[in-house]
Design a protein around this motif. Structure first.
Motif, mmCIF file in Angstrom:
data_model
loop_
_atom_site.group_PDB
_atom_site.id
_atom_site.type_symbol
_atom_site.label_atom_id
_atom_site.label_comp_id
_atom_site.label_asym_id
_atom_site.label_seq_id
_atom_site.Cartn_x
_atom_site.Cartn_y
_atom_site.Cartn_z
ATOM 1 N N ARG A 1 0.834 -1.202 0.000
ATOM 2 C CA ARG A 1 0.000 0.000 0.000
ATOM 3 C C ARG A 1 0.873 1.258 0.000
ATOM 4 O O ARG A 1 0.632 2.202 -0.755
ATOM 5 C CB ARG A 1 -0.923 0.006 1.219
ATOM 6 C CG ARG A 1 -2.029 1.050 1.112
ATOM 7 C CD ARG A 1 -2.764 1.231 2.415
ATOM 8 N NE ARG A 1 -1.882 1.784 3.419
ATOM 9 C CZ ARG A 1 -1.749 1.335 4.659
ATOM 10 N NH1 ARG A 1 -2.453 0.302 5.058
ATOM 11 N NH2 ARG A 1 -0.918 1.900 5.500
ATOM 12 N N VAL A 2 1.902 1.253 0.845
ATOM 13 C CA VAL A 2 2.797 2.421 0.908
ATOM 14 C C VAL A 2 3.473 2.628 -0.451
ATOM 15 O O VAL A 2 3.575 3.754 -0.956
ATOM 16 C CB VAL A 2 3.851 2.234 2.024
ATOM 17 C CG1 VAL A 2 4.946 3.285 1.912
ATOM 18 C CG2 VAL A 2 3.171 2.319 3.389
ATOM 19 N N GLU B 1 0.989 4.123 -2.833
ATOM 20 C CA GLU B 1 0.730 5.539 -2.553
ATOM 21 C C GLU B 1 1.894 6.416 -3.012
ATOM 22 O O GLU B 1 1.682 7.490 -3.578
ATOM 23 C CB GLU B 1 0.471 5.730 -1.051
ATOM 24 C CG GLU B 1 -0.863 5.143 -0.610
ATOM 25 C CD GLU B 1 -1.095 5.203 0.896
ATOM 26 O OE1 GLU B 1 -2.247 4.995 1.314
ATOM 27 O OE2 GLU B 1 -0.125 5.443 1.659
ATOM 28 N N GLU B 2 3.106 5.941 -2.798
ATOM 29 C CA GLU B 2 4.266 6.737 -3.213
ATOM 30 C C GLU B 2 4.339 6.826 -4.735
ATOM 31 O O GLU B 2 4.664 7.882 -5.289
ATOM 32 C CB GLU B 2 5.562 6.138 -2.639
ATOM 33 C CG GLU B 2 5.689 6.279 -1.120
ATOM 34 C CD GLU B 2 5.562 7.724 -0.644
ATOM 35 O OE1 GLU B 2 6.063 8.641 -1.319
ATOM 36 O OE2 GLU B 2 4.914 7.939 0.413
ATOM 37 N N LEU C 1 1.691 9.257 -5.866
ATOM 38 C CA LEU C 1 2.080 10.640 -5.571
ATOM 39 C C LEU C 1 3.175 11.125 -6.517
ATOM 40 O O LEU C 1 3.192 12.288 -6.919
ATOM 41 C CB LEU C 1 2.553 10.763 -4.118
ATOM 42 C CG LEU C 1 1.436 10.714 -3.073
ATOM 43 C CD1 LEU C 1 2.026 10.544 -1.671
ATOM 44 C CD2 LEU C 1 0.582 11.984 -3.129
ATOM 45 N N SER D 1 1.784 12.706 -9.535
ATOM 46 C CA SER D 1 0.785 13.775 -9.374
ATOM 47 C C SER D 1 1.041 14.953 -10.307
ATOM 48 O O SER D 1 0.099 15.586 -10.791
ATOM 49 C CB SER D 1 0.713 14.234 -7.916
ATOM 50 O OG SER D 1 1.949 14.749 -7.498
ATOM 51 N N ASP D 2 2.315 15.250 -10.572
ATOM 52 C CA ASP D 2 2.640 16.352 -11.483
ATOM 53 C C ASP D 2 2.071 16.077 -12.873
ATOM 54 O O ASP D 2 1.453 16.943 -13.494
ATOM 55 C CB ASP D 2 4.160 16.501 -11.577
ATOM 56 C CG ASP D 2 4.602 17.923 -11.321
ATOM 57 O OD1 ASP D 2 3.833 18.837 -11.660
ATOM 58 O OD2 ASP D 2 5.704 18.122 -10.790
ATOM 59 N N MET E 1 -8.305 16.674 -8.202
ATOM 60 C CA MET E 1 -7.076 15.948 -7.855
ATOM 61 C C MET E 1 -7.196 15.367 -6.447
ATOM 62 O O MET E 1 -6.834 14.209 -6.199
ATOM 63 C CB MET E 1 -5.868 16.894 -7.915
ATOM 64 C CG MET E 1 -5.384 17.219 -9.304
ATOM 65 S SD MET E 1 -4.600 15.816 -10.137
ATOM 66 C CE MET E 1 -3.025 15.689 -9.282
ATOM 67 N N GLN E 2 -7.727 16.163 -5.521
ATOM 68 C CA GLN E 2 -7.851 15.669 -4.138
ATOM 69 C C GLN E 2 -8.860 14.525 -4.049
ATOM 70 O O GLN E 2 -8.619 13.521 -3.372
ATOM 71 C CB GLN E 2 -8.254 16.810 -3.206
ATOM 72 C CG GLN E 2 -7.143 17.831 -3.029
ATOM 73 C CD GLN E 2 -7.523 18.928 -2.062
ATOM 74 O OE1 GLN E 2 -7.706 18.682 -0.875
ATOM 75 N NE2 GLN E 2 -7.634 20.143 -2.558
ATOM 76 N N TYR F 1 -7.239 11.365 -5.626
ATOM 77 C CA TYR F 1 -6.242 10.681 -4.800
ATOM 78 C C TYR F 1 -6.884 10.044 -3.559
ATOM 79 O O TYR F 1 -6.462 8.978 -3.112
ATOM 80 C CB TYR F 1 -5.087 11.635 -4.449
ATOM 81 C CG TYR F 1 -4.026 11.614 -5.532
ATOM 82 C CD1 TYR F 1 -4.218 12.293 -6.732
ATOM 83 C CD2 TYR F 1 -2.870 10.856 -5.386
ATOM 84 C CE1 TYR F 1 -3.273 12.231 -7.742
ATOM 85 C CE2 TYR F 1 -1.918 10.791 -6.388
ATOM 86 C CZ TYR F 1 -2.124 11.483 -7.570
ATOM 87 O OH TYR F 1 -1.191 11.401 -8.576
ATOM 88 N N ALA F 2 -7.910 10.710 -3.024
ATOM 89 C CA ALA F 2 -8.599 10.106 -1.867
ATOM 90 C C ALA F 2 -9.225 8.778 -2.285
ATOM 91 O O ALA F 2 -9.095 7.757 -1.584
ATOM 92 C CB ALA F 2 -9.667 11.066 -1.340
ATOM 93 N N PHE G 1 -6.464 6.084 -3.064
ATOM 94 C CA PHE G 1 -5.847 5.510 -1.864
ATOM 95 C C PHE G 1 -6.805 4.549 -1.152
ATOM 96 O O PHE G 1 -6.370 3.579 -0.529
ATOM 97 C CB PHE G 1 -5.403 6.620 -0.902
ATOM 98 C CG PHE G 1 -4.235 7.432 -1.401
ATOM 99 C CD1 PHE G 1 -3.436 6.955 -2.443
ATOM 100 C CD2 PHE G 1 -3.928 8.667 -0.844
ATOM 101 C CE1 PHE G 1 -2.353 7.697 -2.921
ATOM 102 C CE2 PHE G 1 -2.844 9.408 -1.307
ATOM 103 C CZ PHE G 1 -2.067 8.930 -2.349
#
Lengths: 79, 197
Positions: free
Chosen positions: B20-21, B24-25, B28, B31-32, B52-53, B56-57, B60
């Motif tokens: 999971r980590v 997520e990394e 992220l 994201s650009d 975007m928020q 990502y929510a 995740f």
């Protein structure tokens, strides 16, 4: 029925050619035509330059630092 | 015996947390790139930031449904476009299919004809300004613009664009074909004026 015009055909396949989605035979035909036709070759080079130009022209500012931080905060907390 | 049955569970939990980590990394780190495409898919910077928020929510939360080895950037943009539609900001509709007479060489021919003898293809493109391009892109109807943005700006394949927008690949190809021509016509009008119409 209209006569086959190789330049019209080249114009039709120009974008798929640049997208690299033509079959090998179609691609070879397009390359052979571009090799011998300066009219289409000039337009092909323009199209290649145009794609690059458009990409640069619409480049937006990078993701805001605050937004990036907000996204990081959405991660699942470690147990 | 009890310990032997608990051990795999503990290992499984640790493995899942690590996966999971990592997910997520990786998300992220993209994201650009996702933001750059999102800015052109939605109307304003504020909308893009909100989406975007939300994206990502949701990503995740549902990270398990991502299939490792597939295109994570496309997966994130698929979520973003779905959320955008859910919010009612975009309506999926059949695009207006009025015929466009101009071919692919139209823009070059216009710029060349209106130039002062400059026919070098390197310099002809310089007759366009950044504003010409930005204004022209905003004039392309959404259905066509989405595909142009994904393929020509986001560097997605036809297949990825089809997956992101949930449309057949043949529709991606026809919208791309038409969207690029609309864009060129709008750039010609912007750069050369009404005579390009």
């Amino acid at each position: 029925m209209t006569a086959y015009d190789p330049c019209s055909h080249c114009e039709e396949v120009m974008q798929p050619f640049m997208d690299r989605v033509l079959t090998d035979v179609e691609r070879s035909e397009a390359e052979a035509h571009l090799e011998e036709c300066s009219y289409c070759r000039k337009r092909y080079r323009f199209e290649a330059n145009l794609r690059q130009f458009v990409r640069q022209a619409v480049a937006v500012e990078p993701i805001p630092v605050e937004l990036k931080q907000k996204l990081r905060e959405l991660r699942t907390p470690l147990q | 015996m009890g310990e032997t049955t608990q051990e795999p569970d503990a290992r499984q939990i640790a493995t899942e947390a690590r996966d999971r980590v990592r997910f997520e990394e990786e998300a992220l780190a993209l994201s650009d790139q996702v933001y750059r495409v999102a800015r052109h898919l939605v109307g304003s910077r504020e909308e893009a930031e909100d989406l975007m928020q939300e994206t990502y929510a949701r990503a995740f939360r549902s990270w398990r449904s991502f299939q490792p080895g597939t295109n994570l950037r496309a997966w994130l943009l698929r979520i973003l476009t779905n959320l955008n539609i859910d919010r009612g900001r975009r309506q999926q509709r059949a695009p207006d299919m009025q015929p466009l007479e101009e071919g692919d060489y139209f823009l070059y021919n216009k710029l060349e004809a209106s130039g002062d003898g400059v026919t070098d293809e390197e310099h002809v493109v310089e007759r366009l300004s950044q504003n010409d391009v930005v204004a022209a892109l905003s004039e392309v109807p959404h259905d066509f613009r989405d595909v142009v943005v994904l393929v020509d700006i986001g560097d997605f394949t036809y297949a990825d664009a089809a997956q992101i927008l949930d449309i057949p690949i043949g529709t991606v190809m026809s919208r791309l074909h038409r969207g690029r021509r609309i864009l060129k016509q709008a750039m010609a009008e912007s750069a050369v004026g009404d005579e390009a119409a």
